[in-house]
Design a protein around this motif. Sequence first.
Motif, PDB file in Angstrom:
ATOM      1  N   ASP A 273      52.883 -15.909  84.162  1.00 19.07           N
ATOM      2  CA  ASP A 273      54.181 -15.444  83.649  1.00 19.07           C
ATOM      3  C   ASP A 273      54.019 -14.829  82.261  1.00 19.07           C
ATOM      4  N   ILE A 274      53.155 -15.420  81.446  1.00 16.35           N
ATOM      5  CA  ILE A 274      52.915 -14.866  80.111  1.00 16.35           C
ATOM      6  C   ILE A 274      52.249 -13.502  80.213  1.00 16.35           C
ATOM      7  N   ILE A 275      51.270 -13.367  81.104  1.00 14.72           N
ATOM      8  CA  ILE A 275      50.599 -12.082  81.285  1.00 14.72           C
ATOM      9  C   ILE A 275      51.579 -11.029  81.791  1.00 14.72           C
ATOM     10  N   GLU A 276      52.472 -11.409  82.680  1.00 18.98           N
ATOM     11  CA  GLU A 276      53.465 -10.456  83.171  1.00 18.98           C
ATOM     12  C   GLU A 276      54.368  -9.968  82.032  1.00 18.98           C
ATOM     13  N   ARG A 277      54.808 -10.892  81.194  1.00 20.80           N
ATOM     14  CA  ARG A 277      55.652 -10.507  80.058  1.00 20.80           C
ATOM     15  C   ARG A 277      54.861  -9.672  79.061  1.00 20.80           C
TER      16      ARG A 277
ATOM     17  N   LEU B 255      49.078  -8.133  86.570  1.00 29.12           N
ATOM     18  CA  LEU B 255      48.601  -6.939  85.873  1.00 29.12           C
ATOM     19  C   LEU B 255      48.554  -5.741  86.829  1.00 29.12           C
ATOM     20  N   ARG B 256      48.064  -5.963  88.044  1.00 28.44           N
ATOM     21  CA  ARG B 256      47.979  -4.866  89.016  1.00 28.44           C
ATOM     22  C   ARG B 256      49.352  -4.286  89.330  1.00 28.44           C
ATOM     23  N   ASN B 257      50.377  -5.118  89.262  1.00 31.23           N
ATOM     24  CA  ASN B 257      51.731  -4.676  89.592  1.00 31.23           C
ATOM     25  C   ASN B 257      52.526  -4.231  88.367  1.00 31.23           C
ATOM     26  N   SER B 258      51.868  -4.096  87.228  1.00 35.48           N
ATOM     27  CA  SER B 258      52.573  -3.804  85.977  1.00 35.48           C
ATOM     28  C   SER B 258      52.881  -2.322  85.788  1.00 35.48           C
ATOM     29  N   GLY B 259      52.186  -1.461  86.525  1.00 28.67           N
ATOM     30  CA  GLY B 259      52.341  -0.028  86.320  1.00 28.67           C
ATOM     31  C   GLY B 259      51.398   0.540  85.278  1.00 28.67           C
ATOM     32  N   LEU B 260      50.593  -0.315  84.654  1.00 25.05           N
ATOM     33  CA  LEU B 260      49.595   0.127  83.687  1.00 25.05           C
ATOM     34  C   LEU B 260      48.253   0.367  84.379  1.00 25.05           C
ATOM     35  N   ASP B 261      47.433   1.228  83.795  1.00 24.06           N
ATOM     36  CA  ASP B 261      46.039   1.290  84.225  1.00 24.06           C
ATOM     37  C   ASP B 261      45.374  -0.020  83.814  1.00 24.06           C
ATOM     38  N   PHE B 262      44.345  -0.427  84.551  1.00 25.45           N
ATOM     39  CA  PHE B 262      43.712  -1.718  84.268  1.00 25.45           C
ATOM     40  C   PHE B 262      42.285  -1.755  84.781  1.00 25.45           C
TER      41      PHE B 262
END
Length: 276
Positions: A75-79, A110-117
């Motif tokens: 949850d922290i990583i998602e935020r 992270l994969r679902n965040s919309g950011l490159d990773f």
Amino acid sequence: MTNSKPILVIGATGKVGSRVARRLADAQLPHRAVSRATSPAFDWQEPTSWAPAMEGMHTAFVSFVPDLAMPGAADIIERFAATAKTSGLRKLVLLSGRGEHGAELSEDRLRNSGLDFTVIRASWFNQNFDEGLLQPAILAGKLQIAAGDKREPFVDANDIADVAVAALLDDGHNGKTYEVTGPRLMTFADAVREISAASGLSITYAPLSVEDYHAVMVSEFGKDLADLVASICDELFDGRNERLGDGVQQVLGRAPRDFSDYVRSAVASGAWQQAA
């Protein structure tokens, strides 16, 4: 494609983060290394500190403290990822744990965040024996841990840092997950024998049950850390990680550093001199 835009290094006092920051500094690449003690500060437990640390940054190396296996870490990583996206960051390179269910949950966020990773799944660090959790036991001459005779492909923090820097600078690693390990499987007894032989110190290995290890950890480090580390041992040392990964070879085109090389360097640097 090479990226030389400003890089944020989160966890800059950690084993890997400090090495990532050093490599970027040596290459004279624009970066900002942050921790709870820097200005601006970055504290995982203080979300209001995140955006100021991210200001003007393009890419970030992310090392979560204390561990992605911690309850609630996903949850922290998602935020965090949402804040990063709002703050203008484009890409995150996440240091993850190999075989940890909780870490995999964070990877999914992270994969679902919309950011490159890029995700770097690392096995246990060599440097835990001289810079981290296991150092006091090595200095005391008796390593106790709930690992039994399970084998681990201990990986060098320098290799992890090299992989991380490559991922930070080259967008060809976007969307990839790399498992980084050392070149061979070893038990903790094997590791202790190598350290003893190279250093001349008398060190024994005493495998404990998870319950007994938890009790030892509580007395030495407190309940919170004991709960976390004991749960990690209970999860990981069931044989799931008794295999090699090829992330170092994939990213760097070379073999990972062997544990024996690490031990020789640590001895030469005086890592365990106190015990002598």
